[in-house]
Design an enzyme around this catalytic site. Structure first.
Site, short mmCIF file in Angstrom:
data_model
loop_
_atom_site.label_atom_id
_atom_site.label_comp_id
_atom_site.label_asym_id
_atom_site.label_seq_id
_atom_site.Cartn_x
_atom_site.Cartn_y
_atom_site.Cartn_z
N TYR A 109 0.87 -1.18 0.00
CA TYR A 109 0.00 0.00 0.00
C TYR A 109 0.91 1.23 0.00
CZ TYR A 109 -3.09 3.60 1.82
OH TYR A 109 -3.77 4.77 2.00
N LYS A 207 -11.67 0.95 5.91
CA LYS A 207 -12.16 0.20 4.76
C LYS A 207 -13.29 -0.75 5.19
CE LYS A 207 -8.68 2.53 3.12
NZ LYS A 207 -7.34 1.97 3.05
C1 LIG Z 1 -5.98 2.42 3.43
C2 LIG Z 1 -4.96 1.40 3.74
C3 LIG Z 1 -3.98 1.61 4.72
C4 LIG Z 1 -3.83 2.91 5.48
O1 LIG Z 1 -4.91 3.18 6.32
P1 LIG Z 1 -5.47 4.64 6.67
O2 LIG Z 1 -6.66 4.36 7.50
O3 LIG Z 1 -5.78 5.32 5.35
O4 LIG Z 1 -4.38 5.35 7.39
C5 LIG Z 1 -3.09 0.57 4.99
N1 LIG Z 1 -3.13 -0.60 4.31
C6 LIG Z 1 -4.04 -0.82 3.33
C7 LIG Z 1 -4.05 -2.13 2.60
C8 LIG Z 1 -4.99 0.17 3.02
O5 LIG Z 1 -5.88 -0.05 2.04
#
Ligand SMILES: *Cc1c(COP(=O)(O)O)cnc(C)c1O
Length: 393
Positions: A109, A207
Site C-alpha cells: 500500500y 475500509k
Molecule cells: C488504506 C490502507 C492503509 C492505510 O490506512 P489509513 O486508514 O488510510 O491510514 C493501509 N493498508 C491498506 C491495505 C490500506 O488499504
C-alpha cells in the site's frame, strides 16, 4: 457470556455483535454509549473506576471496539488507532530500534511504503521489498539477526497478489522476526491471520471494518501478551488514538461485517462473471478465478475471495480513463471497502506516485471496490461504461 466464552464458542457474527461489551449495568444500554469525556472522577487518589484515568490511555467506547476486534481476529488484545497508518507507526516503533530491518511487500500500500521509505528510514530502520507471493524471495530478503518484521499484505493492491500466511510465518519465525499481516483487503470475516501463525494483524478500519466510508481508523490485534504490553505502552505514549465518536462508528460498522462481506463477495462474483469474456476486457484479476496465480493459496486461507476486482481493457489508458469517467453507479474515487461501489484508475490515482518505478501498474488497469448495491445495477453500469467507451462517445 464472558469474553473468553465469546472467543471460544460463538460464531463470527455473534462475536461481531456481542464481544467486547456487556449491556451497561446502570442503564441497560444495549449499545456502548459515546463516552465524550477526557477524564474520570477518582474515588480517592488513585481510586480508578474500571481502570479509567484519562481518555488517551483508555475510553470505554474504545474499549468496546478493541474487545470486538480482538474477538474477531481470534487474538488476545486489540488496539484501535486514529488511522491505519497511525497503527502501523505505533507497531513499528513498539518493535523496531535504529539499525533494525524490515521486509515489506514490493507492491505495498502506497502509504505503507512512504512510511517506511520516507519516515522510518530517517530514524534508522532499513527495509527491503519482496514479492509476498514468492516465499523464497521473502526468505532471501531477510537479514538474519537484523530483520525484526516481515510485513505482508494479502490480497495486495491493486493486483490482488496472494501471500501464503502459514509459509511466511514459518520463514519469519525461523529468522526470529515477527510476521505482520495487513488484513485490510480480506477483513477478519474472510481471513484470520493469527490462526495461521501471524503475530500481528493490522487493519485500516477505514475500509471494510468500518464499512460505510464515514470514518478513518486503524487497528492492531496481537496474540502475545508481552507484545501487547509493548503496544499498550506505545499507544498511550504516542497518543494516536481515535476519539469516542470514531470508535463508536467503527464498532457499529463491525457488527454487520459478516453480512456485508458475503454481499460484497456475491456482487464481485457477478461482476467478474460479466467482465470475463467481455470483448473490451483482456484480463480480469480476481483471486477466485482458477487462472489467478494465487488461487490455490487464497482458497486455502480465505473463506471467500473478497470484494476487490481489477481488470485491464483492450483500448489502453484512454479507454480505462473513459470507463472510469462514464460509470455512474460506481463512483469515481479512491479508498475501498464501503457499502457503495467505487471505480478508479490506479495508474493516475492511487498508484500515481510509483509511476516510473518497479512498482508501476499497467496504464490499462481499472480497480473496482464492488459495493453491496443491487448486482444487476452494477453489471448494467459497467456494461454501459464499457460500451460507451468502445464507441468513443
Ligand atoms: C488504506 C490502507 C492503509 C492505510 O490506512 P489509513 O486508514 O488510510 O491510514 C493501509 N493498508 C491498506 C491495505 C490500506 O488499504
Amino acid at each position: 457470556m464472558s469474553e473468553q466464552q465469546h472467543r471460544q464458542k460463538s460464531g463470527f457474527e455473534t462475536r461481531a455483535i456481542h464481544a467486547g461489551y456487556e449491556p451497561d449495568p446502570t442503564t441497560g444500554a444495549v449499545i456502548p454509549p459515546i463516552y465524550a469525556t477526557s477524564t474520570y472522577k477518582q474515588d480517592g487518589v488513585g481510586g480508578l473506576r474500571g481502570g479509567y484515568e484519562y481518555s488517551r490511555s483508555a475510553n470505554p467506547t474504545r474499549t468496546a471496539l478493541e474487545g470486538a476486534l480482538a474477538a474477531l481476529e481470534e487474538g488476545e488484545r486489540g488496539f484501535a488507532f486514529a488511522s491505519g497508518l497511525a497503527a502501523e507507526d505505533t507497531l513499528i516503533r513498539s518493535v523496531c530500534r535504529p539499525g533494525d530491518h524490515a521486509v515489506i511487500p514490493d507492491d505495498a500500500y502506497g502509504g505503507t511504503f512512504r512510511l517506511f521509505d520516507k519516515v522510518e528510514k530517517v530514524w534508522g530502520l532499513e527495509h527491503s521489498p519482496a514479492a509476498v507471493s514468492d516465499v523464497d524471495a521473502v526468505r532471501a530478503a531477510i537479514r538474519p539477526g537484523q530483520t525484526k518484521l516481515v510485513w505482508v499484505e494479502t490480497p495486495t493492491n491493486p493486483l490482488l497478489n496472494i501471500g501464503d500466511i502459514e509459509a511466511l510465518a514459518a520463514v519469519a519465525h525461523d529468522a526470529g522476526a515477527l510476521l505482520v499481516v495487513d488484513n485490510t483487503f480480506a477483513s477478519p470475516y474472510l481471513q484470520q491471520p493469527l490462526t495461521l501463525g501471524a503475530d500481528v494483524v493490522l487493519h485500516s478500519t477505514t475500509k471494510y471494518c468500518g464499512g460505510h466510508s464515514d470514518v478513518v481508523g486503524g487497528a492492531l490485534v496481537v496474540r502475545d501478551l508481552d507484545l501487547a504490553e509493548q503496544v499498550t505502552f506505545h499507544q498511550n505514549s504516542m497518543g494516536a488514538v481515535p476519539g469516542p465518536f470514531d470508535a463508536f462508528l467503527t464498532h457499529r460498522g463491525l457488527k454487520t461485517l459478516g453480512v456485508r462481506m458475503d454481499r460484497h463477495c456475491d456482487n464481485a462474483e457477478r461482476v467478474v462473471e460479466f467482465l470475463t469474456g467481455h470483448p473490451s476486457v483482456h484480463q480480469v484479476i480476481y483471486p477466485g478465478l482458477e487462472e489467478h496465480p494465487g488461487h490455490r493459496v487464497a482458497a486455502k486461507q480465505m473463506k471467500r475471495f473478497g470484494g476487490m476486482v481489477s481488470f485491464r481493457v483492450t483500448g489502453g489508458e484512454a479507454q480505462a480513463l473513459a470507463v472510469c469517467e462514464r460509470a455512474e453507479v460506481f463512483t469515481l474515487g479512491e479508498s475501498l471497502g464501503g457499502v457503495e461501489s467505487l471505480i478508479e484508475h490506479p495508474g493516475r490515482m492511487t498508484h500515481a506516485s510509483v509511476a516510473g518505478t518497479d512498482l508501476e501498474v499497467p496504464a490499462d488497469l481499472i480497480r473496482l471496490s464492488v459495493g453491496i448495491e443491487t448486482a444487476d445495477d452494477l453489471v448494467a453500469d459497467l456494461d454501459r461504461a464499457l460500451a460507451g467507451a468502445l464507441a468513443g462517445d
